[in-house]
Design a protein around this motif. Structure first.
Motif, short mmCIF file in Angstrom:
data_model
loop_
_atom_site.label_atom_id
_atom_site.label_comp_id
_atom_site.label_asym_id
_atom_site.label_seq_id
_atom_site.Cartn_x
_atom_site.Cartn_y
_atom_site.Cartn_z
N ALA A 53 55.35 47.99 74.10
CA ALA A 53 54.78 48.88 74.48
C ALA A 53 53.30 48.37 75.76
N MET A 54 52.78 47.32 75.75
CA MET A 54 51.16 47.66 76.09
C MET A 54 51.10 45.63 76.42
N GLY A 55 52.29 45.13 75.29
CA GLY A 55 52.33 43.44 75.49
C GLY A 55 50.50 43.20 75.11
N THR A 56 50.86 43.86 73.58
CA THR A 56 49.47 42.78 72.68
C THR A 56 50.23 41.88 72.28
N ARG A 57 49.49 41.20 70.82
CA ARG A 57 49.48 40.38 70.39
C ARG A 57 50.47 40.78 69.43
N ALA A 58 50.18 41.53 68.51
CA ALA A 58 50.23 42.99 67.58
C ALA A 58 52.11 42.82 68.09
N GLU A 59 52.24 43.32 68.72
CA GLU A 59 53.53 44.25 69.32
C GLU A 59 54.53 42.69 69.60
N PHE A 60 54.23 41.80 69.83
CA PHE A 60 54.71 40.76 70.05
C PHE A 60 55.19 39.79 68.92
N ARG A 64 58.98 40.02 67.79
CA ARG A 64 59.76 38.77 66.95
C ARG A 64 60.61 39.05 65.50
N ALA A 65 59.66 39.17 65.44
CA ALA A 65 60.69 39.57 63.61
C ALA A 65 61.93 40.22 63.59
N ALA A 66 61.25 41.04 64.26
CA ALA A 66 62.28 42.24 64.58
C ALA A 66 63.74 41.75 64.51
N ILE A 67 63.93 40.96 65.78
CA ILE A 67 64.38 40.42 66.68
C ILE A 67 65.62 39.08 65.99
N GLN A 68 64.78 38.79 65.04
CA GLN A 68 64.87 36.97 64.14
C GLN A 68 66.64 37.38 63.74
N PRO A 69 66.89 38.84 62.68
CA PRO A 69 68.80 38.76 62.89
C PRO A 69 69.32 39.05 63.43
N PHE A 70 69.21 38.99 65.11
CA PHE A 70 70.08 38.88 66.30
C PHE A 70 70.26 37.47 66.25
N ASP A 85 55.92 43.74 78.40
CA ASP A 85 55.82 42.97 78.28
C ASP A 85 55.28 42.29 78.89
N ILE A 86 54.89 42.12 79.98
CA ILE A 86 54.22 41.50 81.06
C ILE A 86 53.55 42.85 82.03
N TYR A 87 52.19 43.04 80.46
CA TYR A 87 52.18 44.07 81.32
C TYR A 87 50.51 44.18 81.96
N THR A 88 49.89 43.14 82.05
CA THR A 88 48.78 42.77 82.62
C THR A 88 48.75 40.98 83.19
N ARG A 89 47.15 41.22 83.47
CA ARG A 89 47.47 39.28 84.09
C ARG A 89 47.01 38.78 82.63
N THR A 90 46.37 39.32 81.01
CA THR A 90 45.70 38.27 80.37
C THR A 90 47.19 37.65 79.15
N VAL A 91 48.02 38.94 79.49
CA VAL A 91 49.52 38.57 78.53
C VAL A 91 50.19 37.52 79.32
N ARG A 99 55.27 32.39 74.07
CA ARG A 99 55.19 31.65 73.35
C ARG A 99 55.79 32.59 72.08
N THR A 100 56.35 33.79 72.13
CA THR A 100 56.45 34.48 71.69
C THR A 100 57.75 33.99 71.13
N PHE A 101 58.66 33.97 72.54
CA PHE A 101 59.89 33.80 72.24
C PHE A 101 60.36 32.12 72.79
N GLU A 102 59.25 31.25 72.20
CA GLU A 102 59.66 30.11 71.98
C GLU A 102 61.08 29.79 71.44
N GLY A 103 61.34 28.65 72.16
CA GLY A 103 62.61 27.98 71.36
C GLY A 103 64.02 28.87 71.79
N LEU A 104 63.27 29.75 72.64
CA LEU A 104 64.85 30.84 72.63
C LEU A 104 64.36 30.84 74.43
N LEU A 105 63.67 30.62 74.85
CA LEU A 105 64.25 30.63 75.81
C LEU A 105 64.61 29.12 77.21
N GLU A 106 65.84 28.66 75.86
CA GLU A 106 66.38 27.21 76.24
C GLU A 106 67.50 28.08 77.04
#
Ligand SMILES: [Fe+2]
Length: 272
Positions: A53-60, A64-70, A85-91, A99-106
């Motif tokens: 919803a707001m790109g927080t570390r906890a949400e990410f 990441r855990a939720a999509i692992q079964p896929f 997911d790209i909510y603010t400049r800090t994100v 970083r969250t999807f590292e290894g899946l953005l090949e």
């Protein structure tokens, strides 16, 4: 809260006032959707963004855990970032999405990358290609949620469509923002894709393919006069009473698309 308190505050209030409740049970629904994908022996899963919803570390971390079964293997999984997911400049600065999807953005064609991991290309068998683009960007103003595909990514797609590796494959172009709404009309300037006309010109070079998107919370398909490929919006897989997705079957260069819905306690396919 250090990063655009107005944006986070507006998003947080919106979330607490009801949007969050519409996603109650989302994790359980995703589990069921993963069961559905496994039981249907799906070759490739595409997520069209807005994992958070707001790109927080906890949400990410939760996403990441939720999509692992896929994730049967990284080669069979494609995802793009949504504006949430790209909510603010800090994100962006912390590369939380990457970083969250590292290894899946090949990508299968790394020399075509022009903007971080984008575009991502997946060659599936001998007859299907998926090209994924990033269209999400931070919007500091609370009432704006528009997107833009950087020009270098669009140029890269133009070149990709000329390459022999893509050749005569059926091509899925994926990005978060919808090129049009369900009735074929453009989205609003504050919610849609800022350079949608240029994007459509690029997609018009796809002879056989489909244009996939999310962002709009309805599951629909629409043909535009300017495009050979049909547009498919996934909508939201887990939003209460709007849960949907598309299942595609490509054979001999022809696509069959079937809409999926949440019915009672599981996902089912509608009659074709
Ligand atoms: Fe979105």
């Amino acid at each position: 809260m250090r990063d655009w308190p107005g944006k986070r505050l507006a998003g947080g209030i919106n979330f607490l006032r009801g949007r969050g409740r519409r996603f109650e049970g989302a994790l359980q629904k995703l589990d069921r959707l993963a069961d559905f994908a496994r039981s249907g022996d799906v070759d490739l899963v595409v997520f069209s963004g807005d994992f958070t919803a707001m790109g927080t570390r906890a949400e990410f971390a939760t996403a990441r855990a939720a999509i692992q079964p896929f994730v049967r293997s990284p080669a069979e999984f494609v995802c793009v970032a949504g504006n949430h997911d790209i909510y603010t400049r800090t994100v962006v600065r912390e590369k939380r999405f990457e970083r969250t999807f590292e290894g899946l953005l090949e990508t299968d064609l790394p020399d075509s990358r022009v903007d971080g991991p984008w575009p991502i290309v997946r060659l599936l068998g001998d007859d299907v290609a998926v090209i994924a683009l990033n269209s999400a960007k931070p919007n500091p103003v609370p009432w704006r949620s528009s997107g833009r595909i950087p020009a270098e990514q669009l140029d890269a797609v133009r070149r990709l469509l000329q390459r022999p590796e893509i050749g005569n494959r059926f091509v899925f172009i994926v990005t978060h923002y919808a090129p049009c709404l369900e009735d074929g009309s453009p989205d609003t300037p504050t919610h849609g894709l800022e350079n949608v006309e240029e994007y459509l010109r690029v997609c018009a070079d796809v002879r056989r393919g489909a244009v996939l998107c999310g962002h709009v919370h309805q599951t629909y398909r629409v043909r535009l006069p300017v495009l050979a490929p049909e547009v498919f919006c996934a909508g939201s897989a887990t939003m209460h009473e709007l849960e949907g997705f598309w299942l595609f079957d490509v054979r001999n260069g022809e696509i069959t698309a079937t809409r999926g819905r949440w019915v009672e306690d599981r996902y089912r396919l509608e009659a074709p």
